[in-house]
Scaffold this active site. Structure first.
Site, PDB file in Angstrom:
ATOM      1  N   GLY A  13      82.137  21.512  46.039  1.00 55.80           N
ATOM      2  CA  GLY A  13      82.484  20.232  46.645  1.00 55.80           C
ATOM      3  C   GLY A  13      81.383  19.630  47.153  1.00 55.80           C
ATOM      4  O   GLY A  13      80.318  19.760  46.976  1.00 55.80           O
ATOM      5  N   GLU A  20      75.693  13.209  54.163  1.00 59.31           N
ATOM      6  CA  GLU A  20      76.817  12.401  52.429  1.00 59.31           C
ATOM      7  C   GLU A  20      75.824  10.966  52.091  1.00 59.31           C
ATOM      8  O   GLU A  20      75.517  10.594  53.366  1.00 59.31           O
ATOM      9  CB  GLU A  20      77.946  11.877  52.419  1.00 59.31           C
ATOM     10  CG  GLU A  20      78.769  13.576  52.161  1.00 59.31           C
ATOM     11  CD  GLU A  20      80.118  12.779  51.575  1.00 59.31           C
ATOM     12  OE1 GLU A  20      80.192  12.231  51.745  1.00 59.31           O
ATOM     13  OE2 GLU A  20      80.646  14.298  52.498  1.00 59.31           O
ATOM     14  N   LYS A  74      75.573  24.234  64.434  1.00 63.76           N
ATOM     15  CA  LYS A  74      76.129  22.953  63.323  1.00 63.76           C
ATOM     16  C   LYS A  74      77.006  22.479  64.763  1.00 63.76           C
ATOM     17  O   LYS A  74      77.181  21.466  64.286  1.00 63.76           O
ATOM     18  CB  LYS A  74      77.013  24.499  62.433  1.00 63.76           C
ATOM     19  CG  LYS A  74      77.728  23.303  61.314  1.00 63.76           C
ATOM     20  CD  LYS A  74      76.967  21.669  60.614  1.00 63.76           C
ATOM     21  CE  LYS A  74      78.103  20.581  59.767  1.00 63.76           C
ATOM     22  NZ  LYS A  74      77.337  21.100  58.910  1.00 63.76           N
ATOM     23  N   CYS A 118      83.195  15.913  58.620  1.00 62.44           N
ATOM     24  CA  CYS A 118      82.518  16.401  59.995  1.00 62.44           C
ATOM     25  C   CYS A 118      82.526  16.672  61.721  1.00 62.44           C
ATOM     26  O   CYS A 118      83.335  17.045  62.411  1.00 62.44           O
ATOM     27  CB  CYS A 118      81.233  16.796  60.128  1.00 62.44           C
ATOM     28  SG  CYS A 118      80.593  18.148  58.581  1.00 62.44           S
TER      29      CYS A 118
HETATM   30  C1  UDX Z   1      76.905  14.742  59.345  1.00 61.06           C
HETATM   31  C2  UDX Z   1      75.435  14.716  60.044  1.00 61.06           C
HETATM   32  O1  UDX Z   1      75.217  13.673  60.251  1.00 61.06           O
HETATM   33  C3  UDX Z   1      75.267  16.277  59.197  1.00 61.06           C
HETATM   34  O2  UDX Z   1      74.177  16.725  59.400  1.00 61.06           O
HETATM   35  C4  UDX Z   1      76.498  17.015  58.896  1.00 61.06           C
HETATM   36  O3  UDX Z   1      76.185  18.079  57.793  1.00 61.06           O
HETATM   37  C5  UDX Z   1      77.880  16.307  58.467  1.00 61.06           C
HETATM   38  O4  UDX Z   1      78.306  15.503  59.210  1.00 61.06           O
HETATM   39  P1  UDX Z   1      77.958  12.773  57.810  1.00 61.06           P
HETATM   40  O5  UDX Z   1      79.373  12.879  57.683  1.00 61.06           O
HETATM   41  O6  UDX Z   1      77.725  13.397  55.863  1.00 61.06           O
HETATM   42  O7  UDX Z   1      77.407  13.738  57.862  1.00 61.06           O
HETATM   43  O8  UDX Z   1      77.812  11.680  57.690  1.00 61.06           O
HETATM   44  P2  UDX Z   1      76.339  10.984  58.742  1.00 61.06           P
HETATM   45  O9  UDX Z   1      75.538   9.933  57.927  1.00 61.06           O
HETATM   46  O10 UDX Z   1      76.730  11.239  59.868  1.00 61.06           O
HETATM   47  O11 UDX Z   1      77.514   9.577  59.542  1.00 61.06           O
HETATM   48  C6  UDX Z   1      79.077   9.904  59.788  1.00 61.06           C
HETATM   49  C7  UDX Z   1      80.061   8.707  60.267  1.00 61.06           C
HETATM   50  O12 UDX Z   1      79.257   7.504  61.217  1.00 61.06           O
HETATM   51  C8  UDX Z   1      79.821   7.532  59.325  1.00 61.06           C
HETATM   52  O13 UDX Z   1      81.306   6.787  59.674  1.00 61.06           O
HETATM   53  C9  UDX Z   1      79.100   6.417  59.445  1.00 61.06           C
HETATM   54  O14 UDX Z   1      78.920   5.294  59.622  1.00 61.06           O
HETATM   55  C10 UDX Z   1      79.075   6.670  61.538  1.00 61.06           C
HETATM   56  N1  UDX Z   1      77.636   6.085  61.468  1.00 61.06           N
HETATM   57  C11 UDX Z   1      76.413   6.962  62.004  1.00 61.06           C
HETATM   58  C12 UDX Z   1      77.583   4.964  63.106  1.00 61.06           C
HETATM   59  O15 UDX Z   1      79.198   4.818  63.068  1.00 61.06           O
HETATM   60  N2  UDX Z   1      76.572   4.627  63.715  1.00 61.06           N
HETATM   61  C13 UDX Z   1      75.682   5.169  63.720  1.00 61.06           C
HETATM   62  O16 UDX Z   1      74.958   5.247  64.184  1.00 61.06           O
HETATM   63  C14 UDX Z   1      75.801   6.349  62.519  1.00 61.06           C
HETATM   64  P1  ADP Z   2      82.956  20.567  51.745  1.00 57.42           P
HETATM   65  O1  ADP Z   2      82.988  18.898  51.156  1.00 57.42           O
HETATM   66  O2  ADP Z   2      82.967  21.054  52.763  1.00 57.42           O
HETATM   67  O3  ADP Z   2      81.651  20.640  50.052  1.00 57.42           O
HETATM   68  P2  ADP Z   2      85.163  20.206  49.637  1.00 57.42           P
HETATM   69  O4  ADP Z   2      86.957  19.916  49.322  1.00 57.42           O
HETATM   70  O5  ADP Z   2      84.311  19.429  48.749  1.00 57.42           O
HETATM   71  O6  ADP Z   2      84.239  20.395  51.015  1.00 57.42           O
HETATM   72  O7  ADP Z   2      84.665  21.805  49.209  1.00 57.42           O
HETATM   73  C1  ADP Z   2      85.589  22.615  48.635  1.00 57.42           C
HETATM   74  C2  ADP Z   2      86.032  23.118  47.452  1.00 57.42           C
HETATM   75  O8  ADP Z   2      87.036  24.696  47.710  1.00 57.42           O
HETATM   76  C3  ADP Z   2      87.295  22.494  46.951  1.00 57.42           C
HETATM   77  O9  ADP Z   2      86.940  22.155  44.928  1.00 57.42           O
HETATM   78  C4  ADP Z   2      88.106  23.574  46.393  1.00 57.42           C
HETATM   79  O10 ADP Z   2      88.636  23.525  45.116  1.00 57.42           O
HETATM   80  C5  ADP Z   2      87.228  24.755  46.915  1.00 57.42           C
HETATM   81  N1  ADP Z   2      88.092  26.357  46.951  1.00 57.42           N
HETATM   82  C6  ADP Z   2      89.227  26.598  47.913  1.00 57.42           C
HETATM   83  N2  ADP Z   2      89.556  27.517  47.824  1.00 57.42           N
HETATM   84  C7  ADP Z   2      88.537  27.487  46.984  1.00 57.42           C
HETATM   85  C8  ADP Z   2      88.613  29.910  45.861  1.00 57.42           C
HETATM   86  N3  ADP Z   2      89.604  30.131  46.989  1.00 57.42           N
HETATM   87  N4  ADP Z   2      87.854  29.685  45.528  1.00 57.42           N
HETATM   88  C9  ADP Z   2      87.175  28.725  44.500  1.00 57.42           C
HETATM   89  N5  ADP Z   2      86.924  27.545  44.947  1.00 57.42           N
HETATM   90  C10 ADP Z   2      87.502  27.482  46.313  1.00 57.42           C
END
Ligand code: UDX
Ligand code: ADP
Length: 480
Positions: free
Chosen positions: A10, A161, A216, A272
Site C-alpha cells: 500500500g 504522503e 508514532k 493516520c
Molecule cells: C501524517 C504525518 O505527517 C506522517 O508523519 C505520518 O507518518 C502519517 O500521517 P500524512 O497524513 O500523509 O502524514 O500527511 P500530512 O502532511 O501530515 O497532512 C495531514 C493532513 O493535515 C492533510 O489533510 C493536510 O492538508 C493537513 N494539514 C497539514 C493542515 O491542514 N495544515 C497544516 O499546516 C498541515
Molecule cells: P497503508 O496506507 O497503511 O499502506 P493500504 O491500505 O494502502 O495501507 O495498504 C495495505 C495493503 O495490505 C492493502 O493493499 C491490502 O490488500 C494488504 N493486505 C491486507 N491484509 C493482507 C494480508 N493478510 N496479506 C497480504 N496483504 C494484505
C-alpha cells in the site's frame, strides 16, 4: 543475501520497500499483497498510487532486487526480515467500535507467517497499530512457533504522503523498538544495518517496543493538535477581524513553537491522524485515564467543527440554501500530490452540501470518478478495508458529477470551493471562470491558496479561512 519481504503493498509498504531496494542493492526485497490487481499495477507502468518520484525509484530497482508478487506465502517463507504493512482500520462493531483498531488483517498475516515459516524470522511492525499490538503478535507467533525463533520489532513509519520519497531518503529519524534481551538487541541491530545504508547513525533511535509504538501515535497526535489549534484560532479570527496567517506567522516565529503545521485549513484528513488519535483515546480510556482521553478527543472535535463551519459558511452566504444550486468542488484528495482520499475533509464537506440538496461538480487531478462516488456513498470507516472487502455502495449519488477540468467544473456554478491545495489551482484563469459562473459568484477557499483581493477585484465574493470577512459575508446570518 539478506531477503526482506513486506506484506501489504500500500501507501506505506510500496514506497518504503522501493527505497530500501534502491539504497541497499545487496538486499533482495519482495512486496506481497492479497490484492492481485494491486500487484499487477505495481508491475505495470501505471503504479497503483500517485507519489512524486516513486515511478523513478521503482523503475530503477524492479526486476533487479525489488519484486512485487501475489505469492504471499512463498516470499514470506523465504525471507529473513518480514515487514507487516497491512490495513489497520477502525473497528466498526463490537468492543471499541469507532475508536479501537481492527486488527483482523494483522492477525491473519501473523497466523500466516507462523504457518509457512521454516527458519528464524524478524517480524517488523510497520503499520500504525495501537500500543501493545507487537505483544499480541508475539503471542500468536510464539504459541505457533514449531521451534522457530521470532523477534518482533516495531519500526513505525513517519513518511507523509505526497512527499514520501523525500521523507524516506532524508528521514528526521528512524525509530526501532525491540525487546531488551540479547536476541531482541540482535534483531534491532539487523534492522539498523538495513537503514544504515543511507540514514546517518545518530538519526536511528532504538527504544523498547512500547515506546516505539506509542511514539508514532504521539507524533501524529501532536501534529494534528497543532492544526486543530490553528483552526480553532481561525474561527476566532473571523469573528474578530484578525488574519490567521498573520497570527500563525507571529506565533511560529517563536523558536520553541516553530513555523510548520500551522496552516489553517478546512480540516486535516489522511489515513493516520484521526485513526491514531482514536487509538490514543481508546488506550487512555482502557487505562482509566478519562481526562487524558477527553483532552485528545477535543482535537478531533475541533476538526469536525472546522468542516461543518465551512459548510455552514457556504450555505449561509448563499442566502441560506444551496438546494438545486451547482457548486464546483476543486480538489478531493486529503492534501496535494496524492490521489489518496482516506478521511479527506472533502467527503464531509460534500456530504454536508448534498444534505442541503446541492448539485456538485467535482474535479481533482488525481482522484478517479469511481473513488469519489464510492467515498460519497459509503459509511465512514468502511473505506479503510481492502477493496475486495468493502461493501457495495448502498446508493448512488445522482447529484454528483465528476469532471476532468476545473473550468468545466465551474461552468454555470453559483459557487466554487477549493478543498485541496493543488498547485494548478493557484494559476487558474479566474476571470474566465467568473465570466462563466452565475452571479453573485462565490469562492470558498478551504486552503487559503488564492489571492482573495485579486478575486474580489474580478467580482467574486470570497471566503478564506480565518481572514477578515467580506462585507457580504458579515451581513449574512452567523454560523453555528
Ligand atoms: C501524517 C504525518 O505527517 C506522517 O508523519 C505520518 O507518518 C502519517 O500521517 P500524512 O497524513 O500523509 O502524514 O500527511 P500530512 O502532511 O501530515 O497532512 C495531514 C493532513 O493535515 C492533510 O489533510 C493536510 O492538508 C493537513 N494539514 C497539514 C493542515 O491542514 N495544515 C497544516 O499546516 C498541515
Ligand atoms: P497503508 O496506507 O497503511 O499502506 P493500504 O491500505 O494502502 O495501507 O495498504 C495495505 C495493503 O495490505 C492493502 O493493499 C491490502 O490488500 C494488504 N493486505 C491486507 N491484509 C493482507 C494480508 N493478510 N496479506 C497480504 N496483504 C494484505
Amino acid at each position: 543475501m539478506v531477503k526482506i519481504c513486506c506484506i501489504g503493498a500500500g501507501y506505506v509498504g510500496g514506497p518504503t520497500m522501493a527505497v530500501i531496494a534502491l539504497k541497499c542493492p545487496s538486499i533482495e526485497v519482495s512486496v506481497v499483497d492479497i490484492s492481485v490487481s494491486r500487484i499487477t499495477a505495481w508491475n505495470s507502468d501505471q503504479l497503483p498510487i500517485y507519489e512524486p518520484g516513486l515511478d523513478d525509484v521503482v523503475k530503477r530497482c524492479r526486476g533487479k532486487n525489488l519484486f512485487f508478487s501475489a505469492e504471499v506465502e512463498k516470499h514470506v517463507s523465504e525471507a529473513d526480515i518480514i515487514f507487516v504493512s497491512v490495513n489497520t482500520p477502525t473497528k466498526t462493531r463490537g468492543l471499541g467500535a469507532g475508536k479501537a483498531a481492527d486488527l483482523t488483517y494483522w492477525e491473519s498475516a501473523a497466523r500466516m507467517i507462523a504457518d509457512v515459516s521454516k527458519n528464524d524470522k524478524i517480524v517488523v511492525e510497520k503499520s500504525t497499530v495501537p500500543v501493545k499490538t507487537a505483544e499480541a503478535i508475539e503471542k500468536i507467533l510464539t504459541h505457533n512457533s514449531k521451534g522457530i525463533n521470532y523477534q518482533i520489532l516495531s519500526n513505525p513509519e513517519f513518511l507523509a504522503e505526497g512527499t514520501a520519497i523525500q521523507d524516506l531518503f532524508h528521514p528526521d529519524r528512524v525509530l526501532i523498538g525491540g525487546r531488551d534481551t540479547p536476541e531482541g538487541q540482535k534483531a534491532i541491530q539487523a534492522l539498523k544495518e538495513v537503514y544504515a545504508h543511507w540514514v546517518p547513525e545518530d538519526r536511528i533511535i532504538c527504544t523498547n517496543l512500547w515506546s516505539a509504538e506509542l511514539s508514532k501515535l504521539a507524533a501524529n497526535a501532536f501534529l494534528a493538535q497543532r492544526i486543530s489549534s490553528v483552526n480553532a484560532m481561525s474561527a476566532l479570527c473571523e469573528a474578530t477581524g484578525a488574519d490567521v496567517t498573520q497570527v500563525a506567522n507571529a506565533v511560529g516565529k517563536d523558536a520553541r513553537i516553530g513555523p510548520k503545521f500551522l496552516n489553517a485549513s478546512v480540516g486535516f484528513g489522511g489515513s493516520c491522524f484521526q485513526k491514531d488519535i482514536f487509538n490514543l483515546i481508546y488506550i487512555c480510556e482502557c487505562n482509566g485515564l478519562p481526562e487524558v482521553a477527553n483532552y485528545w478527543k477535543q482535537v478531533i472535535k475541533v476538526n469536525d467543527y472546522q468542516k461543518s463551519r465551512f459548510v455552514n459558511r457556504i450555505v449561509s452566504s448563499m442566502f441560506n440554501t444551496v438546494s438545486g444550486k451547482k457548486i464546483a468542488i476543486l480538489g478531493f484528495a486529503f492534501k496535494k500530490d496524492t490521489g489518496d482520499t482516506r478521511e479527506t475533509p472533502a467527503i464531509d464537506v460534500c456530504k454536508g452540501l448534498l444534505g442541503d440538496n446541492a448539485h456538485l461538480s467535482i474535479y481533482d487531478p488525481q482522484v478517479t470518478q469511481e473513488q469519489i462516488q464510492k467515498d460519497l456513498s459509503m459509511e465512514k470507516f468502511d473505506l479503510d478495508h481492502p477493496t475486495h472487502l468493502q461493501p457495495m455502495s448502498p446508493y448512488g449519488t445522482k447529484q454528483v458529477n465528476v469532471v476532468w477540468d476545473a473550468y468545466e467544473a465551474t461552468k454555470g456554478a453559483h459557487g466554487l470551493c477549493i478543498l485541496t491545495e493543488w498547485d494548478e489551482f493557484k494559476t487558474l484563469d479566474f476571470k474566465m471562470i467568473y465570466d462563466n459562473m452565475q452571479k453573485p459568484a462565490f469562492v470558498f477557499d478551504g486552503r487559503n491558496i488564492v489571492d482573495a483581493e485579486k478575486l474580489r477585484e474580478i467580482g467574486f465574493i470570497v471566503y478564506s479561512i480565518g481572514k477578515p470577512l467580506d462585507a457580504w459575508l458579515n451581513d449574512m446570518p452567523a454560523v453555528a
